[in-house]
Design an enzyme around this catalytic site. Structure first.
Site, PDB file in Angstrom:
ATOM      1  N   ARG A  54      44.422  44.533  39.296  1.00  0.00           N
ATOM      2  CA  ARG A  54      44.509  45.469  40.336  1.00  0.00           C
ATOM      3  C   ARG A  54      45.494  45.116  41.273  1.00  0.00           C
ATOM      4  NH1 ARG A  54      39.572  48.758  43.478  1.00  0.00           N
ATOM      5  NH2 ARG A  54      40.975  49.632  44.821  1.00  0.00           N
ATOM      6  N   PRO A 250      48.592  39.806  33.856  1.00  0.00           N
ATOM      7  CA  PRO A 250      48.033  40.045  35.169  1.00  0.00           C
ATOM      8  C   PRO A 250      48.340  38.949  36.288  1.00  0.00           C
ATOM      9  CG  PRO A 250      46.249  40.060  33.425  1.00  0.00           C
ATOM     10  CD  PRO A 250      47.609  39.455  32.885  1.00  0.00           C
ATOM     11  N   PHE A 251      48.917  37.715  35.873  1.00  0.00           N
ATOM     12  CA  PHE A 251      49.090  36.480  36.837  1.00  0.00           C
ATOM     13  C   PHE A 251      50.469  35.985  36.842  1.00  0.00           C
ATOM     14  CE2 PHE A 251      44.496  36.617  35.503  1.00  0.00           C
ATOM     15  CZ  PHE A 251      43.942  36.966  36.700  1.00  0.00           C
ATOM     16  N   GLU A 268      46.442  33.933  32.494  1.00  0.00           N
ATOM     17  CA  GLU A 268      45.168  33.156  32.738  1.00  0.00           C
ATOM     18  C   GLU A 268      44.925  32.939  34.153  1.00  0.00           C
ATOM     19  OE1 GLU A 268      42.934  29.097  30.973  1.00  0.00           O
ATOM     20  OE2 GLU A 268      44.886  29.914  30.235  1.00  0.00           O
ATOM     21  N   LYS A 284      41.425  30.609  25.059  1.00  0.00           N
ATOM     22  CA  LYS A 284      41.627  29.400  23.877  1.00  0.00           C
ATOM     23  C   LYS A 284      41.799  30.283  22.827  1.00  0.00           C
ATOM     24  CE  LYS A 284      42.467  25.493  25.456  1.00  0.00           C
ATOM     25  NZ  LYS A 284      43.782  24.943  25.353  1.00  0.00           N
TER      26      LYS A 284
END
Length: 470
Positions: A54, A250-251, A268, A284
């Site tokens: 978000r 996302p990261f 992750e 994984k």
């Protein structure tokens, strides 16, 4: 004078500088670009429509920076450096306490605090472990800074808020003038061309050795990686944004720091804290995306039904439940989702979501002591797996498989697992890719998986080379 006394009470408040409406990922990046060229700082960038993507953030004008190597902690301000012998996670907690002002959360999920990274080698102050892999980069094992300015972009509402801390005595750390350098990436055949610290046969033999360790009962799983490097004289910001456009996740994280840059394209989450709730999302199980719809569907189906991948993820979920149990309340840990399928431009992944309720009074440093490094990038059991990693890998990992993100003053935290991550130091780019090895692993398949994971970065580097050499 000790580190925390030096900065105690320096943050007096915060003011809302600007509000931007109808923001997009592209317009946010346009605002961010000049900041990363004029100040030390960081960008945490979210992509995709996943529920963990978000917010995007940018942090600049750091007024203090804390780094560590072993138990030696250095605090840097515009006035100079102060060095102290102390456990780096204790120093992190004390620095948060010393700088924490008395104002409420103004902007979710970050209204001030520390931003930075924990390198994988921080493990050496958490456990008694061998360290025989070469430390050729000689970079800090942890580094966090306190930004005077930051912007939080809510991708759901399209609103970006710019906040500025009110500080006393502390000025932003100046960035020294950098000489002009022609942007170019070395072409094929030049000295320093792309290469790995493993040959293919060496990697296959290392996987086979891990399988023997598993057969002998030492471990259940070990994460093995190989490190690539290449000479690089391009613009790291352009390369990183090209990676985002190719394969949003996302990261993402971009850190412009003294002596090095970090370009991270992770999908992750390591740890997210919101009040007394702690969450981790291990990944994984990986398959490449197919070129056609039928190939893609077959890869997806194989990942979801393969017993090896199921066992691999389930082992790591159990390991992380145990780690969270050291700081969470009894019977509060829940596997909210297991084997969730997530698709990216080049790969499919399996993801699980684990949550727990923190015990009262647990600090950020205590959370890291209990959980770092993330089990999805070590293996199981964690300590023996890390011993084997050190035996088989040639170089320290540094921030790769460590963690990047923020620790806020208001009981918030979001730290990624630093996979798909490159380090730029002294005009050379270093990046590692790996995967979890279990007894059922097939040596050549494990090697090929590392190449699938690195494909996006390989392609972006080739594109960048073509552009800057025109």
């Amino acid at each position: 004078m000790v580190l925390d006394d030096m900065v105690r009470g320096t943050v007096r408040g915060v003011r809302l500088a600007k509000v931007f409406h109808q923001e997009t990922d592209a317009s946010f990046l346009e605002k961010v670009a000049p900041l990363m060229r004029t100040s030390y700082g960081a960008v945490l960038l979210s992509g995709t429509d996943l529920d963990c993507a978000r917010h995007s953030m940018v942090f600049w004008n750091p007024v203090l920076m804390m780094s560590s190597k072993g138990q030696r902690v250095t605090l840097t301000t515009a006035e100079g450096h102060l060095i102290e012998e102390r456990h780096p996670l204790e120093a992190l907690d004390r620095l948060l306490d010393a700088t924490r002002p008395h104002f409420p959360m103004l902007v979710e999920p970050f209204s001030g605090g520390l931003v930075g990274y924990l390198a994988y080698e921080l493990k050496n102050v958490l456990e008694v472990l061998p360290q025989t892999a070469a430390d050729d980069l000689e970079l800090p094992e942890s580094l966090f800074f306190l930004p005077q300015d930051f912007m939080v972009f809510d991708r759901l509402t399209g609103e970006t808020l710019h906040l500025t801390l009110k500080t006393t005595a502390l000025a932003p750390i100046p960035r020294p003038a950098m000489p002009a350098v022609a942007h170019r990436l070395v072409s094929s055949g030049e000295d320093g061309d792309l290469h790995s610290d493993f040959s293919r046969n060496e990697y296959l033999n290392a996987v086979a050795r891990i399988r023997r360790y598993i057969q002998n009962g030492d471990v259940y799983q070990v994460n093995l990686s190989q490190r690539f490097s290449a000479s690089f004289h391009g613009d790291p910001w352009i390369l990183w944004t090209q990676l985002f456009h190719r394969n949003p996740a996302p990261f993402y994280a971009y850190l412009h720091l003294p002596h090095h840059h970090i370009l991270c394209t992770s999908m992750e989450r390591f740890l997210c804290r919101r009040g007394d709730t702690l969450e981790t999302r291990p990944i994984k199980g990986t398959r490449p995306r197919g070129a056609r719809a039928d190939e893609d569907g077959a890869m997806r189906e194989d990942l979801c039904t393969n017993p090896k991948d199921d066992a691999e993820l389930s082992m790591i979920v159990d390991l992380l439940r145990n780690d969270l149990g050291r700081v969470c309340q009894p019977r509060s840990i829940v596997v909210a989702e297991h084997k969730r399928l997530e698709g990216y431009a080049n790969v499919w992944h399996l993801v699980s979501i684990i949550t727990g309720k923190l015990q009262p009074g647990v600090s950020a440093g205590q959370i890291f002591r209990a959980t770092f490094p993330g089990g999805s990038v070590t293996g199981c059991p964690k300590i023996r797996a890390m011993e084997i990693i050190d035996e088989l890998e040639h170089h320290v990992r540094h921030v790769y498989t460590g963690s990047i993100g923020y620790v806020g003053w208001h009981d918030t935290m979001d730290m990624n697992i630093a996979i798909r991550t490159a380090i730029l130091k002294d005009s050379r780019l270093y990046f590692a890719v790996g995967g979890g090895v279990v007894f059922d692993s097939e040596e050549s398949a494990e090697y090929e998986e590392t190449l699938h994971k690195g494909r996006t970065l390989f392609q972006a580097m080739a594109q960048h080379q073509e552009e800057v050499c025109r």
